[in-house]
Scaffold this motif. Structure first.
Motif, PDB file in Angstrom:
ATOM      1  N   GLU A 293       0.834  -1.201   0.000  1.00 55.60           N
ATOM      2  CA  GLU A 293       0.000   0.000   0.000  1.00 55.60           C
ATOM      3  C   GLU A 293       0.871   1.254   0.000  1.00 55.60           C
ATOM      4  O   GLU A 293       0.585   2.225  -0.726  1.00 55.60           O
ATOM      5  CB  GLU A 293      -0.944  -0.005   1.212  1.00 55.60           C
ATOM      6  N   ALA A 294       1.920   1.260   0.823  1.00 54.07           N
ATOM      7  CA  ALA A 294       2.820   2.412   0.856  1.00 54.07           C
ATOM      8  C   ALA A 294       3.538   2.586  -0.483  1.00 54.07           C
ATOM      9  O   ALA A 294       3.745   3.717  -0.953  1.00 54.07           O
ATOM     10  CB  ALA A 294       3.831   2.239   1.986  1.00 54.07           C
ATOM     11  N   LEU A 295       3.914   1.465  -1.111  1.00 57.13           N
ATOM     12  CA  LEU A 295       4.573   1.510  -2.411  1.00 57.13           C
ATOM     13  C   LEU A 295       3.646   2.120  -3.460  1.00 57.13           C
ATOM     14  O   LEU A 295       4.049   3.009  -4.228  1.00 57.13           O
ATOM     15  CB  LEU A 295       4.990   0.094  -2.815  1.00 57.13           C
ATOM     16  N   MET A 296       2.417   1.669  -3.491  1.00 55.55           N
ATOM     17  CA  MET A 296       1.451   2.209  -4.451  1.00 55.55           C
ATOM     18  C   MET A 296       1.212   3.697  -4.208  1.00 55.55           C
ATOM     19  O   MET A 296       1.110   4.486  -5.152  1.00 55.55           O
ATOM     20  CB  MET A 296       0.154   1.412  -4.375  1.00 55.55           C
ATOM     21  N   ALA A 297       1.143   4.080  -2.952  1.00 50.53           N
ATOM     22  CA  ALA A 297       0.918   5.489  -2.621  1.00 50.53           C
ATOM     23  C   ALA A 297       2.091   6.356  -3.082  1.00 50.53           C
ATOM     24  O   ALA A 297       1.895   7.467  -3.591  1.00 50.53           O
ATOM     25  CB  ALA A 297       0.697   5.639  -1.119  1.00 50.53           C
ATOM     26  N   ARG A 298       3.316   5.838  -2.929  1.00 57.36           N
ATOM     27  CA  ARG A 298       4.471   6.629  -3.367  1.00 57.36           C
ATOM     28  C   ARG A 298       4.501   6.768  -4.885  1.00 57.36           C
ATOM     29  O   ARG A 298       4.831   7.828  -5.416  1.00 57.36           O
ATOM     30  CB  ARG A 298       5.771   6.003  -2.870  1.00 57.36           C
ATOM     31  N   ILE A 299       4.156   5.692  -5.589  1.00 60.26           N
ATOM     32  CA  ILE A 299       4.106   5.772  -7.056  1.00 60.26           C
ATOM     33  C   ILE A 299       3.069   6.803  -7.490  1.00 60.26           C
ATOM     34  O   ILE A 299       3.345   7.671  -8.326  1.00 60.26           O
ATOM     35  CB  ILE A 299       3.794   4.384  -7.653  1.00 60.26           C
ATOM     36  N   GLN A 300       1.879   6.710  -6.910  1.00 57.13           N
ATOM     37  CA  GLN A 300       0.826   7.663  -7.264  1.00 57.13           C
ATOM     38  C   GLN A 300       1.218   9.092  -6.922  1.00 57.13           C
ATOM     39  O   GLN A 300       1.013  10.015  -7.709  1.00 57.13           O
ATOM     40  CB  GLN A 300      -0.477   7.299  -6.551  1.00 57.13           C
ATOM     41  N   GLY A 301       1.787   9.260  -5.724  1.00 58.88           N
ATOM     42  CA  GLY A 301       2.179  10.599  -5.309  1.00 58.88           C
ATOM     43  C   GLY A 301       3.259  11.187  -6.196  1.00 58.88           C
ATOM     44  O   GLY A 301       3.264  12.392  -6.474  1.00 58.88           O
ATOM     45  N   GLY A 302       4.148  10.341  -6.660  1.00 58.24           N
ATOM     46  CA  GLY A 302       5.223  10.813  -7.516  1.00 58.24           C
ATOM     47  C   GLY A 302       4.737  11.392  -8.828  1.00 58.24           C
ATOM     48  O   GLY A 302       5.368  12.290  -9.400  1.00 58.24           O
ATOM     49  N   LEU A 303       3.611  10.913  -9.312  1.00 58.07           N
ATOM     50  CA  LEU A 303       3.098  11.387 -10.601  1.00 58.07           C
ATOM     51  C   LEU A 303       2.784  12.872 -10.591  1.00 58.07           C
ATOM     52  O   LEU A 303       2.778  13.526 -11.636  1.00 58.07           O
ATOM     53  CB  LEU A 303       1.834  10.604 -10.978  1.00 58.07           C
ATOM     54  N   GLY A 304       2.529  13.416  -9.406  1.00 59.14           N
ATOM     55  CA  GLY A 304       2.262  14.847  -9.317  1.00 59.14           C
ATOM     56  C   GLY A 304       3.448  15.692  -9.730  1.00 59.14           C
ATOM     57  O   GLY A 304       3.300  16.882 -10.015  1.00 59.14           O
ATOM     58  N   ARG A 305       4.632  15.087  -9.778  1.00 58.00           N
ATOM     59  CA  ARG A 305       5.843  15.822 -10.157  1.00 58.00           C
ATOM     60  C   ARG A 305       6.178  15.679 -11.638  1.00 58.00           C
ATOM     61  O   ARG A 305       7.164  16.246 -12.111  1.00 58.00           O
ATOM     62  CB  ARG A 305       7.026  15.308  -9.331  1.00 58.00           C
ATOM     63  N   LYS A 306       5.370  14.920 -12.381  1.00 54.08           N
ATOM     64  CA  LYS A 306       5.683  14.713 -13.802  1.00 54.08           C
ATOM     65  C   LYS A 306       5.439  15.993 -14.586  1.00 54.08           C
ATOM     66  O   LYS A 306       4.385  16.613 -14.488  1.00 54.08           O
ATOM     67  CB  LYS A 306       4.839  13.568 -14.382  1.00 54.08           C
ATOM     68  N   LYS A 307       6.449  16.387 -15.366  1.00 54.12           N
ATOM     69  CA  LYS A 307       6.349  17.606 -16.168  1.00 54.12           C
ATOM     70  C   LYS A 307       5.472  17.355 -17.408  1.00 54.12           C
ATOM     71  O   LYS A 307       5.254  16.219 -17.824  1.00 54.12           O
ATOM     72  CB  LYS A 307       7.746  18.039 -16.618  1.00 54.12           C
ATOM     73  N   GLN A 308       5.020  18.436 -18.002  1.00 60.01           N
ATOM     74  CA  GLN A 308       4.174  18.318 -19.187  1.00 60.01           C
ATOM     75  C   GLN A 308       4.954  17.829 -20.397  1.00 60.01           C
ATOM     76  O   GLN A 308       4.406  17.159 -21.270  1.00 60.01           O
ATOM     77  CB  GLN A 308       3.515  19.667 -19.504  1.00 60.01           C
ATOM     78  N   THR A 309       6.263  18.127 -20.434  1.00 61.14           N
ATOM     79  CA  THR A 309       7.062  17.756 -21.598  1.00 61.14           C
ATOM     80  C   THR A 309       8.515  17.575 -21.191  1.00 61.14           C
ATOM     81  O   THR A 309       8.936  18.021 -20.114  1.00 61.14           O
ATOM     82  CB  THR A 309       6.973  18.846 -22.701  1.00 61.14           C
TER      83      THR A 309
END
Length: 328
Positions: A293-309
């Motif tokens: 669960e913690a692993l999935m949460a970190r993966i999901q949370g990390g996506l907020g840092r993905k740049k547009q390009t």
């Protein structure tokens, strides 16, 4: 089931999972001086159990396709076991590997039996001498035999990757077309991309895939649609050809708008872009099954840092020193 979505409403169904950065070829555009074990501060690569846990987490987050990459992934002695471990997840319907073809003829049947569903083989030239010059290995005939073995093992289609390089193979379209005319091969030209170690080579040999696309259109090839877990290739078909042509053009406008893939490096870092900055560590959550669960949460949370390009147009290659570092 949860779904991986970033701040720009892009959905991610595709994981490129590197299992080693070691490679036994010395391709001019990637590792011209051969592999040197200096990129990961002597960390070991993900274990079979760690690969099992990270692939399970991504499967539970909606991943439908996994590509095993490297380096050369088949150099791992437990490669067949890795295939089987990823395929334990019924949500992952497509499991592919990108390989230099070195061990293809010997091992492809057992890879398919373990659950491999798709295959990409790197072949930058159909001339054996030029192949040797590009890769540093006189293995052209072995790789060609490996592709034949893949068809014999039951693969209905094989994808072949060729890095498009000015004055090396950019004038070889007709040779490649003749090769795929009666073979179910999708030949994919990948634009040469600048990396931290490869600036001078990029400036000398980069050529836009537009050169190939214009020739294809003139010869009556038409662009196909793409499904949600497909990679970034623009795929063209022709009624007179069994094979297909794909173009991967990362410098084209809006290339990143359809991004649907994430990357995990061989030492367990989540990379939001091939040309992004430092990855997000996952390995501390891969030690046992209790931290899913913690692993999935970190993966999901990390996506907020993905740049547009990406920022390749400005010459910013991020932390990618060569394409074996994260897995291309």
């Amino acid at each position: 089931m949860q779904q991986l979505t970033d701040a720009f409403a892009r959905k991610f169904y595709y994981l490129r999972l590197s299992i080693t950065d070691v490679c036994n070829f010395r391709c001019t555009y990637c590792l011209p001086d051969g592999y040197k074990p200096n990129g990961h501060n002597n960390k070991s690569f993900l274990s079979l159990d760690e690969i099992r846990r990270v692939s399970r987490a991504f499967a539970n987050l909606g991943t439908e396709k996994v590509r095993l990459t490297g380096g050369e992934p088949s150099l791992r002695r437990d490669f067949t076991d890795i295939i089987a471990a990823v395929r334990e997840n019924p949500q992952i319907r497509h499991l592919a590997v990108t390989t230099n073809g070195y061990r293809l003829a010997r091992d492809i049947t057992q890879w398919r039996d373990a659950g491999l569903t798709a295959l990409n083989v790197s072949v930058d030239s159909l001339d054996a001498r030029q192949f040797h010059a590009i890769t540093g290995q006189d293995k052209f005939r072995e790789v060609m035999s490996g592709i034949d073995a893949a068809f014999d093992a039951g693969f209905e289609k094989v994808k072949v990757n060729a890095v498009l390089m000015r004055d090396v193979n950019h004038n070889s379209l007709q040779t490649f077309l003749n090769w795929i005319k009666d073979r179910p091969i999708q030949l994919r030209f990948i634009e040469l991309m600048e990396t931290g170690d490869g600036g001078s080579l990029f400036r000398k040999h980069h050529v836009s895939g537009q050169v190939i696309r214009d020739q294809l259109v003139q010869q009556g090839w038409t662009l196909m649609g793409r499904s949600r877990s497909d990679g970034p290739a623009q795929v063209f078909t022709h009624p007179d050809y069994i094979g297909e042509i794909g173009l991967i053009m990362p410098y084209e406008k809006d290339f990143c708008a359809t991004c649907n893939r994430l990357r995990v490096s061989a030492v367990g870092n989540l990379h939001l872009c091939l040309f992004g900055e430092q990855g997000i560590p996952l390995r501390d959550l891969l030690a046992d099954d209790q931290q899913q669960e913690a692993l999935m949460a970190r993966i999901q949370g990390g996506l907020g840092r993905k740049k547009q390009t990406h920022f390749l147009h400005q010459g910013n290659t991020g932390m990618t020193q060569n394409l074996s570092f994260i897995g291309g």
